[in-house]
Design an enzyme around this catalytic site. Structure first.
Site, PDB file in Angstrom:
ATOM      1  N   GLY A  54      17.633 -59.021 -54.265  1.00  0.00           N
ATOM      2  CA  GLY A  54      17.221 -58.565 -55.576  1.00  0.00           C
ATOM      3  C   GLY A  54      18.421 -58.324 -56.477  1.00  0.00           C
ATOM      4  O   GLY A  54      19.507 -57.983 -56.007  1.00  0.00           O
ATOM      5  N   SER A  55      18.233 -58.497 -57.783  1.00  0.00           N
ATOM      6  CA  SER A  55      19.284 -58.117 -58.727  1.00  0.00           C
ATOM      7  C   SER A  55      19.315 -56.593 -58.850  1.00  0.00           C
ATOM      8  O   SER A  55      18.463 -55.895 -58.312  1.00  0.00           O
ATOM      9  CB  SER A  55      19.019 -58.757 -60.094  1.00  0.00           C
ATOM     10  OG  SER A  55      19.181 -60.150 -60.020  1.00  0.00           O
ATOM     11  N   GLY A  56      20.321 -56.086 -59.567  1.00  0.00           N
ATOM     12  CA  GLY A  56      20.455 -54.643 -59.726  1.00  0.00           C
ATOM     13  C   GLY A  56      21.512 -54.036 -58.825  1.00  0.00           C
ATOM     14  O   GLY A  56      21.766 -52.836 -58.893  1.00  0.00           O
ATOM     15  N   HIS A  57      22.133 -54.888 -57.977  1.00  0.00           N
ATOM     16  CA  HIS A  57      23.180 -54.403 -57.074  1.00  0.00           C
ATOM     17  C   HIS A  57      24.548 -54.966 -57.466  1.00  0.00           C
ATOM     18  O   HIS A  57      25.463 -55.004 -56.644  1.00  0.00           O
ATOM     19  CB  HIS A  57      22.864 -54.802 -55.636  1.00  0.00           C
ATOM     20  CG  HIS A  57      21.505 -54.401 -55.175  1.00  0.00           C
ATOM     21  ND1 HIS A  57      21.124 -53.084 -55.126  1.00  0.00           N
ATOM     22  CD2 HIS A  57      20.441 -55.130 -54.760  1.00  0.00           C
ATOM     23  CE1 HIS A  57      19.866 -53.016 -54.676  1.00  0.00           C
ATOM     24  NE2 HIS A  57      19.426 -54.235 -54.459  1.00  0.00           N
ATOM     25  N   LYS A 105      20.166 -59.558 -45.933  1.00  0.00           N
ATOM     26  CA  LYS A 105      20.035 -58.108 -45.738  1.00  0.00           C
ATOM     27  C   LYS A 105      18.626 -57.824 -45.208  1.00  0.00           C
ATOM     28  O   LYS A 105      17.653 -58.454 -45.621  1.00  0.00           O
ATOM     29  CB  LYS A 105      20.259 -57.368 -47.058  1.00  0.00           C
ATOM     30  CG  LYS A 105      21.637 -57.634 -47.662  1.00  0.00           C
ATOM     31  CD  LYS A 105      21.988 -56.677 -48.789  1.00  0.00           C
ATOM     32  CE  LYS A 105      21.035 -56.689 -49.954  1.00  0.00           C
ATOM     33  NZ  LYS A 105      20.814 -58.029 -50.573  1.00  0.00           N
ATOM     34  N   ASP A 110      13.233 -60.378 -48.199  1.00  0.00           N
ATOM     35  CA  ASP A 110      14.417 -61.230 -48.041  1.00  0.00           C
ATOM     36  C   ASP A 110      14.348 -62.010 -46.740  1.00  0.00           C
ATOM     37  O   ASP A 110      14.640 -63.213 -46.698  1.00  0.00           O
ATOM     38  CB  ASP A 110      15.703 -60.378 -48.025  1.00  0.00           C
ATOM     39  CG  ASP A 110      16.004 -59.742 -49.373  1.00  0.00           C
ATOM     40  OD1 ASP A 110      15.063 -59.278 -50.028  1.00  0.00           O
ATOM     41  OD2 ASP A 110      17.180 -59.702 -49.764  1.00  0.00           O
ATOM     42  N   HIS A 219      17.522 -49.295 -52.946  1.00  0.00           N
ATOM     43  CA  HIS A 219      16.433 -49.419 -53.920  1.00  0.00           C
ATOM     44  C   HIS A 219      15.777 -48.076 -54.162  1.00  0.00           C
ATOM     45  O   HIS A 219      14.668 -47.994 -54.686  1.00  0.00           O
ATOM     46  CB  HIS A 219      15.379 -50.400 -53.423  1.00  0.00           C
ATOM     47  CG  HIS A 219      15.947 -51.679 -52.914  1.00  0.00           C
ATOM     48  ND1 HIS A 219      16.195 -51.899 -51.590  1.00  0.00           N
ATOM     49  CD2 HIS A 219      16.339 -52.788 -53.571  1.00  0.00           C
ATOM     50  CE1 HIS A 219      16.721 -53.109 -51.445  1.00  0.00           C
ATOM     51  NE2 HIS A 219      16.828 -53.663 -52.626  1.00  0.00           N
TER      52      HIS A 219
END
Lengths: 333, 333
Positions: A54-57, A105, A110, A219
């Site tokens: 996911g994006s945001g990391h 991960k 995922d 998250h």
């Protein structure tokens, strides 16, 4: 929600467009499906290391594409797994004939989507190995996970496996490097504040003004406990203790100590965290031979930190020191 | 106030202790008075470049001490000028006989205290030149300033002058490099949130949940205007326009574009800002030949960004690309 964004729907796309115009010498960004690939891919005859999530990391994973690290990264929507076609297309784009390593991960989405992508790629004759990061000692099973979550070690695995691939090692040896990270790397995180997913528009969870959460996931998944905010030194103790109990360390073991910022915590605080983590490691008889301090695997603007301890050896030190040139991690070149 | 700290009184000291144990190969930290100095100082026969200022802007300045950048940095209390004895002791510690350059940001306290330190050092026969960064186009005069404030260009000046010093250029030529940054570098910042100075314990200013401040200073000094939060692209326009009007640019001019995070803004947003800033620069006929994106001159955990545009030439590009190895900026070595 206060953010430097335009439309919440376009956050990932526009940020990737920024990455593309900022670093055309290092990366190319493909859209629909979205993936970031080394500007010079594929590297013929070399293993390609891929990751995604996911994006945001950020800077993980797109910021780690380049020389000596990832061959490609697949960014999903914020906090959402990328789709199999992203990984499949990225795998084909970087395949140089020596095989492709998927660093995944351990989150349910995922794992499932990378598995599908690996199957599709194998169907086209590409030799894909898939490995799983699950270094978070905080909790077994979680909101998004069966088993342990994958967190800080991911950054270290991407650097070390990327260096092994760059050096021309075959796929099975790159997997061996990964397995050292898997066996010898452990992490734990904590948060002082929540973060806000742009398209959700409100904080992922509520954390009262005087409380923190120990063992939180990247998250915002629940951790081990909520408690009143405590002094940094105590917080570090509460993370280092379970980390150091989880791996068998011997006196004098060389380690890499990684103090990560969750996105909203300033560097002045991370160095206070590092000071104590280093002291605890030394007291435990470990030798801190390398370190990394800064926001390398983040949770949007969450305030907090995570600590990763990785057992090193001469080969891992050599791979860590090898030249790397990516948008977010660079030395030696 | 939620921070990863112990006692607010000890924030600067403990963070410096963390810096010292994290990077003994690069820096030494002296206490009472506090200054960070290159591990191998003094470099005989080379100019030494020093800077300093209030803490809370990390990695500036202590994170820029090392090979190819600063010879020393003097951290004051949070958002408070260092004292003359800090700069005086640091100047003596790094003097290698070829002179010392003081890079001073234009804040009343910094200017006064660096002046005193320079006088003391000259009294001991050290050749000190002092130069002033005042690149912030947002406002003339401010809470802490007569004239323009010194902001983002400071980071660029430290890298470029440090590279010139490392290359063995004499003091007058290092000053010439600085003057190019002074003449060709302009900045402006904005904030979505305030920050909290640890020993104050409450936010420096109040900013309603739906407002932002354009032209803010790095200590939260008032900017040009407060307005409702607007889309990132409009915000970038509001900063790039005054920056590009303030320096005479010609079509095709090469520039370095620096998008800085104030501390609490995640990288995913900074790349959205970069995307638009780059587009505006290109439309204006400029060539973005180098860039820097990340939290390099921060205001504790403030959410926001600043943009710096610096006119480059072949020599500045060469100095920018020269190897640098500091805790926070590293490439080529």
């Amino acid at each position: 929600m206060k953010k430097l964004i335009n439309n919440p729907e376009n956050v990932v796309r526009e940020s990737l467009e920024g990455l593309a115009v900022a670093h055309p010498d290092l990366v190319k960004v493909h859209f629909d499906p979205n993936y970031v690939v080394r500007a010079d891919a594929p590297a013929q005859g070399k293993v390609a290391v891929i990751s995604g999530g996911g994006s945001g990391h950020e800077p993980m994973h797109g910021g780690y594409v380049g020389i000596g690290m990832l061959a490609a990264a697949c960014p999903g929507a914020v906090f959402t797994s990328p789709t199999p076609d992203q990984m499949f297309e990225a795998t084909k784009a970087v395949n140089g004939g020596a095989g492709v390593l998927h660093i995944v991960k351990n989150y349910t989405g995922d794992v499932m989507n990378f598995d599908l992508a690996a199957d599709l790629a194998r169907g086209e004759g590409i030799n894909v190995e898939s490995v799983l990061v699950n270094d978070d000692v905080a909790v077994e099973d979680s909101l998004y996970t069966a088993g342990r979550r994958g967190v800080g070690s991911t950054v270290l695995a991407e650097k070390l496996c990327g260096a092994a691939a760059e050096a021309g090692r075959p796929l099975n040896q790159v997997v061996e490097v990964f397995n050292k990270v898997k066996n010898g790397g452990r992490s734990m995180g904590m948060a002082l504040t929540s973060c806000t997913v742009p398209h959700a528009g409100k904080p992922t969870f509520d954390l009262p003004e005087d409380e923190m959460e120990i063992g939180i996931g990247i998250h915002g998944e629940p951790g081990r406990m909520r408690t009143k905010v405590r002094p940094a030194d105590e917080v570090v103790d509460m993370m280092m203790d379970p980390i150091l109990k989880d791996v068998e360390f011997r006196d004098g073991d060389p380690v890499l100590l990684f103090v990560n910022g969750m996105g909203g915590t300033p560097l002045i605080e991370l160095y206070i965290v590092y000071r104590k983590a280093h002291e605890i490691a030394m007291r435990r008889g470990l030798r801190v031979v390398r370190n990394l301090i800064g926001p390398y695997i983040t949770s949007l603007e969450m305030a907090g930190t995570s600590i990763t301890v990785l057992k090193m050896d001469d080969d891992l030190i050599k791979l860590w020191d090898a030249p790397v040139r990516t948008p977010a991690l660079r030395w030696g070149v």
